[in-house]
Design an enzyme around this catalytic site. Structure first.
Site, mmCIF file in Angstrom:
data_model
loop_
_atom_site.group_PDB
_atom_site.id
_atom_site.type_symbol
_atom_site.label_atom_id
_atom_site.label_comp_id
_atom_site.label_asym_id
_atom_site.label_seq_id
_atom_site.Cartn_x
_atom_site.Cartn_y
_atom_site.Cartn_z
ATOM 1 N N HIS A 1 0.722 -1.136 0.085
ATOM 2 C CA HIS A 1 -0.060 -0.007 0.150
ATOM 3 C C HIS A 1 0.721 1.293 0.013
ATOM 4 O O HIS A 1 2.004 1.289 0.670
ATOM 5 C CB HIS A 1 -0.939 0.069 1.310
ATOM 6 C CG HIS A 1 -0.404 -0.005 2.499
ATOM 7 N ND1 HIS A 1 -0.024 1.180 3.037
ATOM 8 C CD2 HIS A 1 0.088 -0.994 3.284
ATOM 9 C CE1 HIS A 1 0.672 0.804 4.355
ATOM 10 N NE2 HIS A 1 0.764 -0.663 4.477
ATOM 11 N N ASP A 2 0.250 2.092 -0.693
ATOM 12 C CA ASP A 2 1.090 3.403 -0.832
ATOM 13 C C ASP A 2 2.329 3.620 -1.448
ATOM 14 O O ASP A 2 3.123 4.370 -1.418
ATOM 15 C CB ASP A 2 0.945 4.457 0.596
ATOM 16 C CG ASP A 2 -0.381 4.348 1.145
ATOM 17 O OD1 ASP A 2 -1.243 4.969 0.653
ATOM 18 O OD2 ASP A 2 -0.784 3.597 2.151
ATOM 19 N N GLY B 1 5.050 -1.013 2.707
ATOM 20 C CA GLY B 1 4.332 0.079 2.486
ATOM 21 C C GLY B 1 5.074 1.152 2.340
ATOM 22 O O GLY B 1 6.157 1.442 3.076
#
Length: 263
Positions: A118-119, A136
């Site tokens: 994520h991200d 992440g």
């Protein structure tokens, strides 16, 4: 589109000339650009934004819910740029409230079993090797190469044109234009072969080498070395990119090169 033996949610936005193979699954709130190929058993989940002329191989999962216990169901996305190849069983999580999106740029190759969490923000023309595990919030610059089975700590930044050797544990930021190897991960010279392939001339490569000699081989701390670089070396795009990267490093950069390791 009516794809035999594939499931395509009626709200998914599928462009012309997209090929979706049998047993692929396309969820709602998905957009897929022209000319993209989705292999059998690939799963394109809610929030995916896939560009033109991509190839998503069997077993890949794009835009899955983040593996982050803080994720609270916010509406986020995962972007795959044009002409990018996602090989077998790659997983790309969508964003969280931090950046609201995960991005893999255009003209990238993400090899089998890699994970982009994520991200993460992966630039254009990058190569992510087999089984690279990216935590992440990682940022990867354009034309970077991360070799197979490397593990990237969360929030690490990898500069443009950097090359990371296979099996590396990347706990610190890796500046642009360098090769990183050894354990613990250290500066191992300039990525001169990659730079020449991308049109850099000898004068530019020599200037980059000079910057890193002052940064890593002069017995100075980073702040002292950057001050010396600014005084002694003429401004250039490459010089300034290195200076800005090191100054803005949140986790600190990898260890330097020592003469005793030269052999």
């Amino acid at each position: 589109m009516n794809q035999p033996l594939a499931y395509v949610h009626p709200e998914a936005k599928i462009a012309q000339n997209v090929v979706i193979e049998p047993f692929a699954t396309i969820h709602k709130n998905v957009e897929i650009g022209e000319g993209t190929w989705i292999g059998s058993n690939a799963v394109i989940m809610e929030g995916a934004r896939i560009g033109k002329n991509c190839k998503i191989f069997p077993g890949a999962v794009i835009s899955s819910i983040p593996q982050d216990l803080k994720f609270a169901g916010e509406v986020t996305t995962a972007y795959i740029g044009d002409n990018t190849i996602i090989r077998e069983y790659v997983t790309v999580s969508r964003g969280t409230i931090d950046k609201m999106k995960t991005v893999v740029g255009s003209n990238c190759l993400v090899m089998a079993y890699a994970h982009v969490a994520h991200d993460c923000m992966v630039g254009n023309n990058c190569i992510i090797g087999n089984s690279v595990q990216m935590a992440g919030h990682v940022e990867v610059g354009d034309f970077a190469i991360i070799s197979a089975t490397s593990a990237i700590h969360q929030f690490v930044k990898i500069g443009s044109h950097a090359f990371i050797s296979g099996g590396s544990l990347v706990l610190k930021d890796v500046p642009p234009f360098v090769k990183a190897a050894r354990e613990p991960l250290s500066y191992a010279g300039i990525n001169s072969i990659g730079l020449r392939r991308r049109g850099y001339v000898s004068e530019q490569i020599n200037d980059i080498q000079h910057v890193y000699r002052l940064l890593f081989m002069n017995g100075l701390n980073n702040s002292q070395a950057l001050d010396k670089i600014e005084v002694e070396l003429s401004p250039s795009r490459e010089r300034d990119e290195i200076i800005n990267f090191v100054r803005n490093s949140g986790r600190g950069i990898i260890k330097g090169y020592f003469a005793k390791d030269a052999n």
